[in-house]
Design a protein around this motif. Sequence first.
Motif, PDB file in Angstrom:
ATOM      1  N   MET A   1       0.792  -1.296  -0.062  1.00  0.00           N
ATOM      2  CA  MET A   1      -0.166  -0.087   0.104  1.00  0.00           C
ATOM      3  C   MET A   1       0.957   1.202  -0.018  1.00  0.00           C
ATOM      4  O   MET A   1       1.765   1.533   0.957  1.00  0.00           O
ATOM      5  CB  MET A   1      -0.705  -0.061   1.126  1.00  0.00           C
ATOM      6  CG  MET A   1      -1.857   1.170   1.501  1.00  0.00           C
ATOM      7  SD  MET A   1      -2.625   1.145   2.967  1.00  0.00           S
ATOM      8  CE  MET A   1      -3.794  -0.288   2.541  1.00  0.00           C
ATOM      9  N   ASP A   2       0.669   2.186  -0.860  1.00  0.00           N
ATOM     10  CA  ASP A   2       1.413   3.436  -0.964  1.00  0.00           C
ATOM     11  C   ASP A   2       0.894   4.453  -0.063  1.00  0.00           C
ATOM     12  O   ASP A   2      -0.182   4.255   0.423  1.00  0.00           O
ATOM     13  CB  ASP A   2       1.589   3.861  -2.595  1.00  0.00           C
ATOM     14  CG  ASP A   2       0.345   4.608  -2.986  1.00  0.00           C
ATOM     15  OD1 ASP A   2      -0.676   4.411  -2.310  1.00  0.00           O
ATOM     16  OD2 ASP A   2       0.080   4.610  -4.035  1.00  0.00           O
ATOM     17  N   ARG A   3       1.436   5.503   0.193  1.00  0.00           N
ATOM     18  CA  ARG A   3       1.214   6.334   1.088  1.00  0.00           C
ATOM     19  C   ARG A   3       0.001   7.168   0.786  1.00  0.00           C
ATOM     20  O   ARG A   3      -0.907   7.261   1.561  1.00  0.00           O
ATOM     21  CB  ARG A   3       2.198   7.694   1.147  1.00  0.00           C
ATOM     22  CG  ARG A   3       1.850   8.645   2.293  1.00  0.00           C
ATOM     23  CD  ARG A   3       2.929   9.822   2.413  1.00  0.00           C
ATOM     24  NE  ARG A   3       4.259   9.179   2.496  1.00  0.00           N
ATOM     25  CZ  ARG A   3       5.192   9.783   2.669  1.00  0.00           C
ATOM     26  NH1 ARG A   3       5.388  11.354   2.684  1.00  0.00           N
ATOM     27  NH2 ARG A   3       6.598   9.304   2.882  1.00  0.00           N
ATOM     28  N   ILE A   4      -0.483   7.636  -0.319  1.00  0.00           N
ATOM     29  CA  ILE A   4      -1.590   7.911  -1.070  1.00  0.00           C
ATOM     30  C   ILE A   4      -2.675   7.214  -0.665  1.00  0.00           C
ATOM     31  O   ILE A   4      -3.888   7.623  -0.240  1.00  0.00           O
ATOM     32  CB  ILE A   4      -1.505   8.352  -2.471  1.00  0.00           C
ATOM     33  CG1 ILE A   4      -0.422   9.328  -2.707  1.00  0.00           C
ATOM     34  CG2 ILE A   4      -2.876   8.950  -2.978  1.00  0.00           C
ATOM     35  CD1 ILE A   4      -0.707  10.788  -1.847  1.00  0.00           C
ATOM     36  N   SER A   5      -2.817   5.653  -1.004  1.00  0.00           N
ATOM     37  CA  SER A   5      -3.697   4.947  -0.638  1.00  0.00           C
ATOM     38  C   SER A   5      -3.952   4.849   0.760  1.00  0.00           C
ATOM     39  O   SER A   5      -5.221   4.728   1.331  1.00  0.00           O
ATOM     40  CB  SER A   5      -3.253   3.627  -1.286  1.00  0.00           C
ATOM     41  OG  SER A   5      -4.400   2.680  -0.953  1.00  0.00           O
ATOM     42  N   ALA A   6      -2.835   4.475   1.579  1.00  0.00           N
ATOM     43  CA  ALA A   6      -3.213   4.682   3.193  1.00  0.00           C
ATOM     44  C   ALA A   6      -3.844   5.910   3.582  1.00  0.00           C
ATOM     45  O   ALA A   6      -5.022   5.967   4.216  1.00  0.00           O
ATOM     46  CB  ALA A   6      -2.044   4.585   3.723  1.00  0.00           C
ATOM     47  N   LEU A   7      -3.468   7.033   2.993  1.00  0.00           N
ATOM     48  CA  LEU A   7      -4.217   8.333   3.597  1.00  0.00           C
ATOM     49  C   LEU A   7      -5.770   8.392   2.842  1.00  0.00           C
ATOM     50  O   LEU A   7      -6.547   8.898   3.742  1.00  0.00           O
ATOM     51  CB  LEU A   7      -3.421   9.718   2.915  1.00  0.00           C
ATOM     52  CG  LEU A   7      -2.134   9.833   3.527  1.00  0.00           C
ATOM     53  CD1 LEU A   7      -1.459  10.863   2.844  1.00  0.00           C
ATOM     54  CD2 LEU A   7      -2.104  10.106   5.135  1.00  0.00           C
ATOM     55  N   ARG A   8      -5.949   7.763   1.684  1.00  0.00           N
ATOM     56  CA  ARG A   8      -7.069   7.803   1.214  1.00  0.00           C
ATOM     57  C   ARG A   8      -8.107   6.891   2.282  1.00  0.00           C
ATOM     58  O   ARG A   8      -9.395   7.085   2.399  1.00  0.00           O
ATOM     59  CB  ARG A   8      -7.457   7.212  -0.122  1.00  0.00           C
ATOM     60  CG  ARG A   8      -8.467   7.333  -0.640  1.00  0.00           C
ATOM     61  CD  ARG A   8      -8.510   6.949  -2.177  1.00  0.00           C
ATOM     62  NE  ARG A   8      -7.601   7.626  -2.901  1.00  0.00           N
ATOM     63  CZ  ARG A   8      -6.475   7.294  -3.694  1.00  0.00           C
ATOM     64  NH1 ARG A   8      -6.405   5.899  -3.469  1.00  0.00           N
ATOM     65  NH2 ARG A   8      -5.479   7.830  -4.324  1.00  0.00           N
ATOM     66  N   ASN A   9      -7.677   5.919   2.855  1.00  0.00           N
ATOM     67  CA  ASN A   9      -8.307   4.771   3.439  1.00  0.00           C
ATOM     68  C   ASN A   9      -8.601   5.416   4.747  1.00  0.00           C
ATOM     69  O   ASN A   9      -9.856   5.148   5.259  1.00  0.00           O
ATOM     70  CB  ASN A   9      -7.523   3.581   3.527  1.00  0.00           C
ATOM     71  CG  ASN A   9      -7.489   2.632   2.393  1.00  0.00           C
ATOM     72  OD1 ASN A   9      -8.543   2.843   1.377  1.00  0.00           O
ATOM     73  ND2 ASN A   9      -6.490   1.914   1.996  1.00  0.00           N
ATOM     74  N   VAL A  10      -7.748   6.141   5.328  1.00  0.00           N
ATOM     75  CA  VAL A  10      -7.875   6.818   6.717  1.00  0.00           C
ATOM     76  C   VAL A  10      -8.998   7.791   6.653  1.00  0.00           C
ATOM     77  O   VAL A  10      -9.894   8.150   7.256  1.00  0.00           O
ATOM     78  CB  VAL A  10      -6.505   7.526   7.154  1.00  0.00           C
ATOM     79  CG1 VAL A  10      -6.973   8.098   8.267  1.00  0.00           C
ATOM     80  CG2 VAL A  10      -5.567   6.236   7.857  1.00  0.00           C
ATOM     81  N   GLU A  11      -8.827   8.586   5.360  1.00  0.00           N
ATOM     82  CA  GLU A  11      -9.804   9.668   5.064  1.00  0.00           C
ATOM     83  C   GLU A  11     -11.141   9.136   5.074  1.00  0.00           C
ATOM     84  O   GLU A  11     -12.189   9.618   5.706  1.00  0.00           O
ATOM     85  CB  GLU A  11      -9.692  10.177   3.936  1.00  0.00           C
ATOM     86  CG  GLU A  11     -10.458  11.583   3.846  1.00  0.00           C
ATOM     87  CD  GLU A  11     -10.005  12.368   2.345  1.00  0.00           C
ATOM     88  OE1 GLU A  11     -10.276  12.180   1.295  1.00  0.00           O
ATOM     89  OE2 GLU A  11      -9.056  13.405   2.542  1.00  0.00           O
ATOM     90  N   GLU A  12     -11.066   8.071   4.447  1.00  0.00           N
ATOM     91  CA  GLU A  12     -12.609   7.193   4.305  1.00  0.00           C
ATOM     92  C   GLU A  12     -13.367   6.769   5.429  1.00  0.00           C
ATOM     93  O   GLU A  12     -14.215   6.882   5.986  1.00  0.00           O
ATOM     94  CB  GLU A  12     -12.652   6.161   3.315  1.00  0.00           C
ATOM     95  CG  GLU A  12     -12.360   6.523   1.905  1.00  0.00           C
ATOM     96  CD  GLU A  12     -11.977   5.420   0.937  1.00  0.00           C
ATOM     97  OE1 GLU A  12     -12.069   4.192   1.313  1.00  0.00           O
ATOM     98  OE2 GLU A  12     -11.904   5.463  -0.546  1.00  0.00           O
ATOM     99  N   ALA A  13     -12.332   6.316   6.349  1.00  0.00           N
ATOM    100  CA  ALA A  13     -12.762   5.824   7.603  1.00  0.00           C
ATOM    101  C   ALA A  13     -13.124   7.201   8.665  1.00  0.00           C
ATOM    102  O   ALA A  13     -14.416   7.066   9.413  1.00  0.00           O
ATOM    103  CB  ALA A  13     -11.702   5.245   8.495  1.00  0.00           C
ATOM    104  N   LEU A  14     -12.604   8.240   8.571  1.00  0.00           N
ATOM    105  CA  LEU A  14     -12.941   9.401   9.184  1.00  0.00           C
ATOM    106  C   LEU A  14     -14.180  10.024   8.683  1.00  0.00           C
ATOM    107  O   LEU A  14     -14.897  10.534   9.533  1.00  0.00           O
ATOM    108  CB  LEU A  14     -11.894  10.531   9.139  1.00  0.00           C
ATOM    109  CG  LEU A  14     -10.490  10.135   9.952  1.00  0.00           C
ATOM    110  CD1 LEU A  14      -9.423  11.286   9.588  1.00  0.00           C
ATOM    111  CD2 LEU A  14     -10.732  10.112  11.468  1.00  0.00           C
TER     112      LEU A  14
END
Length: 92
Positions: A1-14
């Motif tokens: 998982m790249d950084r952008i994908s990780a940030l996107r997943n965290v953003e979706e959870a929030l």
Amino acid sequence: MDRISALRNVEEALADFEDGDASLGDVEDRVLGVLRTYATEFDEAGVTAYRATGDPVVEGTVVVAPDAETARERVAARVDGRVPEFEVAEVV
């Protein structure tokens, strides 16, 4: 998982939390899962994720370093003045 994908997943959870579609516990679990996946799939050139085991003070600490010796130094630096007995191993 790249950084952008990780940030996107965290953003979706929030966003789910903000919309009332997820509880705080659900979001914590999702974010922790993202971080664990990111650490285990970390593929930056020249560095690897290492996990400390042994002394309870550092047990489970994960750092990114170019080699195991540097990883040990980084884990030890997180403990104020105490040098615990521990080992580090690549996160797989």
